[in-house]
Design an enzyme around this catalytic site. Structure first.
Site, PDB file in Angstrom:
ATOM      1  N   GLY A  37     -66.897  13.308  41.219  1.00  0.00           N
ATOM      2  CA  GLY A  37     -65.731  14.153  41.521  1.00  0.00           C
ATOM      3  C   GLY A  37     -65.963  14.957  42.794  1.00  0.00           C
ATOM      4  N   TRP A  87     -65.723  12.647  45.758  1.00  0.00           N
ATOM      5  CA  TRP A  87     -64.338  12.268  46.039  1.00  0.00           C
ATOM      6  C   TRP A  87     -63.706  13.243  47.040  1.00  0.00           C
ATOM      7  CZ3 TRP A  87     -59.933  15.242  45.024  1.00  0.00           C
ATOM      8  CH2 TRP A  87     -58.709  14.584  45.197  1.00  0.00           C
ATOM      9  N   HIS A  88     -64.150  14.475  46.992  1.00  0.00           N
ATOM     10  CA  HIS A  88     -63.549  15.486  47.871  1.00  0.00           C
ATOM     11  C   HIS A  88     -63.887  15.277  49.339  1.00  0.00           C
ATOM     12  CE1 HIS A  88     -62.746  17.735  44.150  1.00  0.00           C
ATOM     13  NE2 HIS A  88     -61.821  18.339  44.863  1.00  0.00           N
ATOM     14  N   GLY A  89     -65.006  14.672  49.623  1.00  0.00           N
ATOM     15  CA  GLY A  89     -65.339  14.485  51.029  1.00  0.00           C
ATOM     16  C   GLY A  89     -66.691  13.826  51.218  1.00  0.00           C
ATOM     17  N   PHE A 121     -58.694  15.373  51.969  1.00  0.00           N
ATOM     18  CA  PHE A 121     -59.359  14.840  50.776  1.00  0.00           C
ATOM     19  C   PHE A 121     -58.658  13.577  50.296  1.00  0.00           C
ATOM     20  CE2 PHE A 121     -60.552  19.472  49.835  1.00  0.00           C
ATOM     21  CZ  PHE A 121     -61.564  19.382  50.746  1.00  0.00           C
TER      22      PHE A 121
END
Lengths: 397, 514
Positions: free
Chosen positions: B321, B324-326, B514
């Site tokens: 997770g 996934w943001h960066g 994102f």
């Protein structure tokens, strides 16, 4: 109240209020963008303009396409009146604009000039530069994006616009900061502050030196000039590529151009000599002159000028609240600028300033030191004043 | 195009609304197609070339999902197609979002010098990829069937959610696209428009207002370690900036969608009121948490496995997770930190139960202590989330722990107290974060709003603006709940004008990349 009535109330309320605010900001025009309404006592003085000049000035240039333009940092913005008759011909209804920007480095000046060449069609330009500083070529993409994109909505509907409009209306008794043609007054109305600023500026200059700088070790040094042995320059050095490129563009566009090395007050020039940088200026002028000549071999379009010396305007006493021509060690008022413009465009007196050509730089340098020797001999107080400035810095450090 | 831009507010939105409501009278399919095209235009405003990429992704997933639906259940081919389609989606996301990161990581580890030209990250790629992966899995599980392209196109591109979520489920949107859900248009419009104004206000006035204070810290910390007070002020400023920015965006999305009579799931539910870290993740970016739970955590085995494996599932879910943001080590570290938080939280609850205390604390002080601890843990996490590198984050975290020293605001220096403090050896800082009371007042105000006031979902609950309800909605009407009334109209006018006037310079939403 049902949802329909609620919606109508909210929409009408929001749009009415936004329209009223936008109308107010449009009328006051705090950033001097629209330039349609000027009412003394209401919005004629624009105290907020200076904060937004970097956004607004390019737009004015693009919209009004002035025939004469001034480029440079605050020295040029304060010192050169774009309505001077040497730059604009009133009989031909020519417009002039000062595109100088406070705090602008060479990169910004270079990109501003390119922007103006692209969006206006100037006939005459004056570009101020600081000899010894690199005049590089840079990618102007970011600057152009900033200059081309003015969020017009934000001029009418933003907290900043509303605040600026209110401040403008309330600030009508203040001294104007700029002329409508972009010339900056800076602090010229604060005559009694000049001496303090002059000293502060001088101290800043000395503060940037290493502790073993000759002038700090030997404050009374008279600074005998070292030999001048400039390198033979053939190519254009990288740190002048921007100048070379810009001159090329100006020549191709057929723009009458004057490149002027900013003069500083003689006391500040003396610091360069005493602190060991005497030849920097001459090396730099020589390189600039060579770069210009390479692009404009006949000298038809572009001239380089230098005014550093011992003219009375450059040695004006900084004391007793009498100073009229200077605001600190480097910012000269337009009275000095007028003389520079007169001379550069063939209207002024001979003997004040010189056109710089590569071949004459050594001679100009010799003449400068001859003038200096004569001046120091006839003004014994000058070196004491200079030593006093250095001394006061050493004691307050 | 940004929601907080003049062209969106005064040109795009009115035109799209007029087109939609004009067409819906004749035929809903036309209106849906119009909304799909308008959403593509909305996306293309940023970079028209990437519309083709978006369309290619949509076309591919639509065909794959349709094919999966038509295949016999439990067949190997069905599973293979699902795996292949998800792999293709992840490959696309991986190329655009993570390729440079992996090349840099390999270069750092192996000392190689591979180069890859900088790849421009398509807007919202993480969101539209996840949305479509969820669709594929639902199609495989038999929970989603889609044979018409236009509604599917709208499901993915629907402009209120396209750039930064909420992440939608096929099952919750399709019924709304296919037929009118029977809400009163005027009520939906009034509630949606007001909610949009509140969201815009949260973004342009609150988040953008406090943003410079966060920026100052995270920029300065790249070159020098900040001291205790600056670190806390900057970290708290970012904590509130992020919350008001993203929850404001979500409110705008929900409000905008309501203007079309379509309800989106809520995405925030007062996360800073969370009693523990698991509760925080039930309140923060709820649709992402839901996605990670349904499509990652549960397939990994969830909690129906040995304790060590459950902890590993939790940790891996949060780690991915975070990633996934960066594409940055800081996001991985942030995900790992939250994974560790959740594992500790879970083990703590198990321990409490074993000791006979019950999983959740009952006494008020204990509940408040839990809230405070959770909030502080989240603030520490946000430092990793925002910092440009682990080194910068380390500088700030050390500052927050007092390891870089403490300096008092320079403003205190003058006066008898300052002289006494200076004599005792206290140092003073000229940091802009300590100039005047501005930053501290901002933080105090936003702390009060986020912890002491009802959230927008609670305020608008009477008009059911979203698919699900916030938890703090009282059963009976309260004075602070929105309804069409003169006082609310007046407040909305003030909020709306303040929000529009604060747009000023276009600022990007934090979640854009994102």
């Amino acid at each position: 109240m049902d949802s329909g009535a609620y919606l109508k109330t909210v929409w009408i309320g929001i749009f009415a209020l936004l329209a009223a605010l936008a109308g107010f900001c449009r009328l006051v025009d705090p950033f001097w963008y629209y330039r349609e309404v000027s009412i003394p006592g209401f919005n004629a003085v624009k105290p907020e303009f200076k904060r937004y000049e970097r956004h607004v000035k390019p737009q004015i240039v693009r919209r009004e396409r002035p025939q004469a333009l001034v480029f440079g940092n605050s020295y040029a913005e304060i010192g050169f009146d774009p309505l001077h008759p040497a730059l604009t011909r009133p009989d031909r209804n020519e417009r002039g604009y000062n595109f100088g920007l406070a705090g602008a480095d060479w990169e910004r000046v270079y990109c501003s000039a390119r922007f103006a060449l692209e969006h206006a069609a100037p006939k005459r330009v004056v570009i101020g530069f600081q000899p010894g500083h690199p005049l590089r070529a840079v990618d102007c993409g970011i600057f152009f994006a900033e200059m081309e994109h003015l969020p017009v909505g934000a001029l009418l509907l933003s907290g900043k616009a509303i605040k600026a409009s209110i401040r403008t209306v309330r600030g009508q008794r203040k001294q104007p900061t700029h002329t409508a043609e972009g010339m900056f007054y800076y602090t010229r109305f604060e005559i009694d502050e000049v001496e303090r600023r002059f000293r502060a500026d001088f101290s800043r200059y000395l503060g940037n030196l290493k502790p073993d700088a000759p002038c700090l070790l030997e404050p009374l040094a008279t600074g005998v000039p070292p030999d001048f042995d400039p390198p033979k320059g053939e190519g254009i050095p990288a740190d002048l590529a921007g100048l070379h490129d810009l001159v090329g563009r100006l020549v191709r566009a057929g723009v009458e151009t004057r490149l002027v090395a900013y003069p500083v007050h003689a006391l500040r020039a003396e610091a360069d000599i005493a602190c060991g940088f005497v030849n920097l200026r001459w090396d730099a002028l020589l390189s600039v002159a060579r770069a210009v000549r390479k692009t404009d071999p006949e000298g038809r379009w572009v001239e380089v000028w230098d005014f550093q010396g011992y003219d009375p305007d450059l040695v004006e006493p900084i004391r007793d609240n009498q100073t009229r021509l200077w605001q600190d060690v480097g910012h000269f008022n337009y009275e000095v600028g007028n003389r520079l413009l007169d001379r550069m465009f063939g209207r002024g007196e001979e003997g004040f300033g010189s056109r710089v050509e590569p071949a004459v730089v050594p001679a100009l340098r010799d003449a400068f030191f001859r003038d200096r020797a004569a001046f120091l001999a006839s003004h014994p107080g000058f070196m004491s004043e200079f030593a006093g400035l250095i001394d006061s810095f050493r004691h307050t450090r | 195009m940004l929601f907080n831009s003049y062209e969106f507010l005064f040109l795009y939105l009115p035109a799209v609304l007029a087109g939609f409501h004009g067409l819906v009278r004749y035929r809903r399919d036309f209106a849906i197609a119009w909304l799909g095209l308008a959403s593509l235009f909305f996306y293309g405003w940023w970079n028209p070339a990437y519309v083709l990429l978006l369309l290619a992704s949509i076309g591919f997933n639509f065909l794959a999902g349709r094919r999966i639906s038509l295949m016999p259940e439990r067949s190997g081919a069905r599973k293979g197609l699902l795996a292949g389609a998800i792999a293709a989606d992840l490959a696309l996301l991986g190329y655009y979002k993570y390729a440079n990161f992996f090349v840099r990581a390999v270069n750092d580890l192996a000392g190689t010098h591979w180069g890859l030209e900088e790849i421009v990250l398509p807007l919202g790629i993480s969101f539209f990829t996840f949305t479509q992966i969820a669709f594929l899995v639902d199609a495989y599980r038999g929970r989603a069937r889609e044979y018409r392209f236009a509604p599917y196109l709208l499901f993915v591109t629907y402009f209120p959610h396209l750039i930064a979520g909420p992440i939608l489920h096929h099952g919750e949107m399709m019924p709304q696209f296919s037929k009118d859900q029977g809400g009163r248009i005027a009520d939906d419009f009034a509630a949606g428009f007001t909610l949009f104004l509140f969201g815009l206000f949260k973004k342009t006035v609150l988040a953008d207002g406090i943003a410079p204070h966060a920026q100052q810290l995270f920029t300065a910390a790249q070159s020098q370690p900040p001291m205790f007070l600056e670190s806390w002020i900057g970290a708290l400023a970012y904590t509130f900036q992020l919350y008001f920015d993203f929850s404001g965006y979500s409110d705008m999305a929900i409000g905008l969608s309501l203007l079309f009579g379509i309800r989106l799931p809520i995405n925030f539910d007062s996360p800073y009121k969370a009693a523990d870290i698991a509760d925080f993740w039930r309140r923060w970016h709820m649709t992402l948490s839901r996605f990670l739970r349904d499509y990652l955590y549960i397939p990994l085995g969830g909690n129906r496995c040995p304790a060590w494996r459950h902890s590993l599932n939790l940790f891996l879910t949060m780690l991915l997770g975070g990633f996934w943001h960066g594409a940055n080590w800081t996001y991985l570290a942030w995900g790992a930190l939250h994974g560790a938080y959740l594992v500790i939280n879970h083990d703590w609850r198990v321990l409490r139960v074993r000791l006979g205390f019950g999983a959740d604390p009952v006494s008020r002080p204990a509940r408040w202590a839990g809230r405070l601890l959770t909030f502080l843990a989240v603030v520490f996490g946000w430092v990793l989330f925002r910092a440009d590198s682990l080194a910068t984050a380390g500088n700030i975290l050390r500052g927050m722990l007092g390891l870089n020293g403490l300096a008092l605001p320079a403003g205190l220096k003058h006066g008898p107290l300052g002289e006494r403090l200076a004599a005792e050896g206290w140092t003073f800082s000229e940091s802009p974060l300590l100039h005047g009371a501005g930053p501290a007042l901002w933080i105090a105000a936003l702390l009060l709003v986020s912890m002491g006031m009802p959230n927008t979902n609670e305020i608008f609950a009477r008009f059911r603006p979203s698919l699900n309800m916030a938890r703090g909605v009282p059963p009976e009407a309260r004075f602070w709940q929105w309804r069409p009334a003169p006082a609310w109209a007046l407040l909305s006018v003030v909020v709306g004008v303040a929000a529009v006037c604060s747009i000023s310079e276009l600022s990007e939403f934090i979640y854009f990349q994102f």
